[in-house]
Design a protein around this motif. Structure first.
Motif, PDB file in Angstrom:
ATOM      1  N   UNK A  48       1.715  32.435  62.860  1.00  0.00           N
ATOM      2  CA  UNK A  48       1.248  33.786  63.159  1.00  0.00           C
ATOM      3  C   UNK A  48       0.254  34.158  62.052  1.00  0.00           C
ATOM      4  N   UNK A  49      -0.823  34.820  62.419  1.00  0.00           N
ATOM      5  CA  UNK A  49      -1.811  35.206  61.392  1.00  0.00           C
ATOM      6  C   UNK A  49      -1.148  36.211  60.449  1.00  0.00           C
ATOM      7  N   UNK A  50      -1.083  35.826  59.179  1.00  0.00           N
ATOM      8  CA  UNK A  50      -0.338  36.645  58.211  1.00  0.00           C
ATOM      9  C   UNK A  50      -1.022  37.973  57.921  1.00  0.00           C
ATOM     10  N   UNK A  51      -2.340  37.951  57.909  1.00  0.00           N
ATOM     11  CA  UNK A  51      -3.079  39.204  57.689  1.00  0.00           C
ATOM     12  C   UNK A  51      -3.935  39.461  58.928  1.00  0.00           C
ATOM     13  N   UNK A  52      -3.399  40.209  59.907  1.00  0.00           N
ATOM     14  CA  UNK A  52      -4.148  40.393  61.158  1.00  0.00           C
ATOM     15  C   UNK A  52      -5.326  41.349  61.054  1.00  0.00           C
ATOM     16  N   UNK A  53      -5.380  42.114  59.976  1.00  0.00           N
ATOM     17  CA  UNK A  53      -6.567  42.955  59.797  1.00  0.00           C
ATOM     18  C   UNK A  53      -6.872  43.101  58.311  1.00  0.00           C
TER      19      UNK A  53
END
Lengths: 179, 151
Positions: A163-168
Motif C-alpha cells: 500500500x502506498x505509505x504516503x498517499x499524498x
C-alpha cells in the motif's frame, strides 16, 4: 464524535479518489491526439508542469530519470497554465525533450478533473483509475534541495505490491492559472 | 544399399547446409584501401564540425544498444576531415518528432580523440526517430547535429 465522522469522510474521500482513464488530450508538440493509458502497466504517472515556473523546471530532470527507472509505469505531462502562451510552452518542452508526451490542456479540463493546484503536481493512477498518490514530486520547491522523494516512494511501494505509505504529499510550486 | 544411399544423400545435404546469418551492419569505420572512411555529410548546425556514426550494437525492441560516433573539423589546408574533440562531452538524445516525445536517456563517454560511445540507446516504439547529437553548456544547446532513422 463529530471529529471522528469528519475524519472518516475525509479518509474515505482520499481512499476512493479516482479519475477516468485513459487520459486524453492534444499533444502540445504535434497537435495530434494523445491517449495515455495503463495497459500492461502498474500505473500511470500524470504530472502537471509549467513552461515558466522554476519549481516545475527544477523537477524536469528528476522526472526524466524516474520515467527511465520505472518502466512499469506510463508517464504523461500536462500543461494547463492559461497565463503561459502555447508558443512559449512549445519552445520550452521542445527544448526539454521529455521522454513522454505533453498534453496541452487549454481549458484546464484535465487540471479540473484531477483538481491539480500547482506545478509540479503529480498523480499516480492505478489501472482501475484510483489515485494512489497525489502531491509534490519531492518535499521541496527546488528538487536539488529535497530530502524526500514522494513520487519514487509511491512507485516503489506499488512495484512491491505494498500500500502506498504516503498517499499524498504537500504540493510546492507555482499555482496553475485557469483561464 | 537401400539404407546407405539415403544416408549418403542426407550427409551431403547436411554438409552443404549453411546457417542463415543476419545481414552485416553498416560499418562506417571499416578501413577502405588502408584509410578510414570519414563520412562528413552529417554537419553540426553552427560550428561547421561534422560527424560520422555507426551502430556498435544495434538496439532491439527489448534490448539497449550502443553507437560510436566521431567528430571532425575541416583541415585548414585541403578541407579534409580531421578528428577533433568537442568542447564538452556531447549528449545523444533520441527524439520522435511525430509523437512529440523522446526515449530513455543515453550515456555518452569519450573513447579517444573525437571518438565517443553512446550506450543505453533504446527506442521505446517503432517509427521515425531523430538521433540528436548535442553540444551543451548547462541547459542550453550550443550546437546540434541530427540523424534521421526509422526503427
Amino acid at each position: 464524535m463529530k471529529k471522528v465522522a469528519l475524519l472518516t469522510i475525509f479518509w474515505t474521500f482520499i481512499a476512493h479518489a479516482s479519475v477516468s482513464l485513459p487520459v486524453e488530450g492534444q499533444n502540445l508538440l504535434t497537435d495530434k491526439t494523445v491517449k495515455a493509458s495503463v495497459e500492461n502497466k502498474k500505473g500511470l504517472v500524470v504530472v502537471f508542469l509549467s513552461a515558466v515556473c522554476p519549481c516545475s523546471n527544477s523537477h524536469v530532470a528528476e522526472l526524466t530519470k524516474i520515467s527511465n527507472e520505472y518502466p512499469d509505469f506510463n508517464f504523461i505531462a500536462i500543461h494547463s497554465n492559461a497565463n503561459e502562451e502555447v508558443a512559449v510552452a512549445k519552445n520550452y518542452f521542445t527544448d526539454k525533450k521529455l521522454p513522454f508526451p505533453v498534453i496541452q490542456d487549454s481549458k484546464a479540463k484535465l487540471a479540473d478533473e484531477f483538481k491539480a493546484l500547482k506545478t509540479p503536481h503529480v498523480y499516480v493512477v492505478r489501472p482501475n483509475g484510483e489515485i494512489a498518490y497525489q502531491g509534490g514530486v519531492t518535499n521541496s520547491a527546488d528538487c536539488s534541495k529535497a530530502d524526500k522523494n514522494f513520487l519514487r516512494d509511491a512507485l516503489d511501494d506499488i512495484k512491491q505490491s505494498h500500500v502506498v505509505r504516503t498517499p499524498s504529499g504537500r504540493t510546492l510550486g507555482c499555482v496553475i492559472k485557469r483561464g | 544399399m537401400k539404407i546407405v544411399t539415403p544416408l549418403i544423400a542426407a550427409l551431403i545435404l547436411t554438409a552443404c547446409a549453411q546457417e542463415k546469418s543476419p545481414p552485416p551492419a553498416k560499418d562506417l569505420f571499416s578501413p577502405t584501401n588502408g584509410e578510414r572512411v570519414t563520412d562528413c555529410s552529417i554537419r553540426f548546425k553552427k560550428s561547421g564540425l561534422c560527424l560520422s556514426w555507426g551502430w556498435e550494437s544495434q538496439p532491439t525492441s527489448t534490448a539497449m544498444g550502443s553507437l560510436v560516433f566521431k567528430t571532425y573539423r575541416a583541415n585548414l589546408l585541403d578541407q579534409s576531415p580531421v578528428q577533433v574533440d568537442l568542447e564538452s562531452t556531447p549528449q545523444v538524445i533520441l527524439w520522435m518528432p511525430e509523437m512529440g516525445h523522446g526515449s530513455r536517456p543515453t550515456t555518452v563517454n569519450p573513447i579517444d580523440v573525437g571518438t565517443y560511445r553512446a550506450s543505453d540507446v533504446f527506442f521505446v516504439m517503432p517509427g521515425k526517430w531523430e538521433i540528436l547529437f548535442q553540444i551543451k553548456s548547462g541547459e542550453s544547446v550550443l550546437d546540434e547535429a541530427v540523424v534521421n532513422v526509422t526503427i
